[in-house]
Design a protein around this motif. Structure first.
Motif, PDB file in Angstrom:
ATOM      1  N   LYS A 228      -5.118  -1.077  -5.782  1.00 23.23           N
ATOM      2  CA  LYS A 228      -4.772  -1.550  -4.447  1.00 23.23           C
ATOM      3  C   LYS A 228      -5.828  -1.144  -3.422  1.00 23.23           C
ATOM      4  O   LYS A 228      -6.234  -1.936  -2.566  1.00 23.23           O
TER       5      LYS A 228
ATOM      6  N   MET B 170      -0.946  -5.404  -0.176  1.00 22.41           N
ATOM      7  CA  MET B 170      -0.966  -4.430  -1.255  1.00 22.41           C
ATOM      8  C   MET B 170       0.231  -3.486  -1.189  1.00 22.41           C
ATOM      9  O   MET B 170       0.685  -2.978  -2.203  1.00 22.41           O
TER      10      MET B 170
ATOM     11  N   ASN C  63       2.837  -5.109  -3.090  1.00 22.63           N
ATOM     12  CA  ASN C  63       2.490  -5.411  -4.476  1.00 22.63           C
ATOM     13  C   ASN C  63       3.030  -4.323  -5.417  1.00 22.63           C
ATOM     14  O   ASN C  63       2.902  -3.134  -5.147  1.00 22.63           O
TER      15      ASN C  63
ATOM     16  N   LYS D  84      -4.565  -7.322   4.198  1.00 21.43           N
ATOM     17  CA  LYS D  84      -4.609  -6.960   2.789  1.00 21.43           C
ATOM     18  C   LYS D  84      -3.830  -5.658   2.552  1.00 21.43           C
ATOM     19  O   LYS D  84      -3.205  -5.474   1.503  1.00 21.43           O
TER      20      LYS D  84
ATOM     21  N   HIS E 179      -8.829  -3.321  -3.812  1.00 20.48           N
ATOM     22  CA  HIS E 179      -8.630  -4.659  -3.249  1.00 20.48           C
ATOM     23  C   HIS E 179      -8.781  -4.631  -1.725  1.00 20.48           C
ATOM     24  O   HIS E 179      -9.344  -5.568  -1.135  1.00 20.48           O
TER      25      HIS E 179
END
Length: 269
Positions: A151, A140, A143, A136, A154
């Motif tokens: 972020k 991120m 992203n 992740k 998340h």
């Protein structure tokens, strides 16, 4: 497929633990009848009195409650071994402390791929959670839609979800150990009461009480008490040992999860 997802699929198979108690009961009954109840442990010709110093014969005199207590004891042994192996496997291949330190070092060096490779070498529940957070982290990092705070949230959420998938497997069967700690004592108390009833009945017989019946009742009471207390004590000890081990794993996951989120927040400003 991620490691956590693969682990979850493995857990979806047949749960063999539901057979532990029935199988333990069958084994206990067979031991009680054919091993502890063998005539070699009793004085002929009536075979009603255990030979002096014969432990098996003495246990058999504990009565029908003994197989139940033996079932609890075998169940505790089985789940203790199973939980010990499972939690040890959850720690991974090497030292958990060393693994966590390596991950922190790699995070500070911004070597996320190296940290993922370290997780693949370590394996286990902790590594499964960490690698989900790292994946992740990379996602991120690429992203461009979310803010830095989103972020980080998340990443934290991914680690929490991965943790929620792993922890139930570590805590499985621990409620059974906790339950047996109480039930063993209660069943032992039942056996003790029944034994004492038999002893008092022998004393209530007109004239001189039958020493054989009296000792049989007392033996039944004491044997059940001893087995029940021993089983309860073992259950409590193993439950506390395993919960402590799980708490350490949880603390390690929380610590490294915080490090992952904080590293991302400080290096991506």
């Amino acid at each position: 497929m991620s490691q956590a997802s693969a682990t979850t699929q493995k857990k979806a198979g047949f749960d063999w633990t539901i057979l532990v108690i029935p199988v333990s009961l069958v084994i206990s009954i067979l031991l009680f009848i054919f091993v502890f109840g063998d005539h070699s442990h009793f004085v002929p010709p009536t075979f009603e009195t255990a030979k002096p110093g014969d432990v098996f014969g003495l246990i058999h005199k504990g009565g029908f409650i003994v197989p139940l207590l033996m079932t609890f004891l075998l169940t505790v042994f089985t789940f203790s071994i199973e939980r010990g192996l499972t939690i040890s496997k959850a720690r991974g291949n090497g030292s958990l402390e060393t693994f966590l330190q390596k991950i922190k070092t790699l995070l500070h060096s911004n070597d996320i791929n190296g940290a993922i490779a370290e997780c693949n070498r370590q394996k286990g529940s902790v590594a499964n959670v960490v690698v989900e957070g790292l994946y992740k982290y990379l996602e991120m990092d690429k992203n461009t839609e979310f803010t830095l705070e989103q972020k980080v949230q998340h990443i934290q959420q991914e680690i929490e979800e991965a943790t929620s998938l792993e922890l139930p497997s570590l805590e499985q069967n621990l409620p059974i150990l906790a339950t047996l700690a109480s039930v063993s004592t209660l069943v032992a108390l039942l056996g003790t009461v029944l034994g004492m009833i038999r002893a008092f009945q022998a004393m209530a017989v007109a004239g001189t009480p039958d020493p054989g019946k009296l000792s049989e009742g007392i033996s039944e009471a004491l044997i059940n008490t001893a087995i029940g207390i021993g089983t309860s004590a073992l259950s409590i000890i193993m439950y506390n040992v395993f919960t402590t081990m799980i708490d350490k794993l949880t603390y390690g996951i929380d610590e490294i999860g915080y490090s992952i989120a904080q590293t991302f927040a400080t290096t991506r400003k």
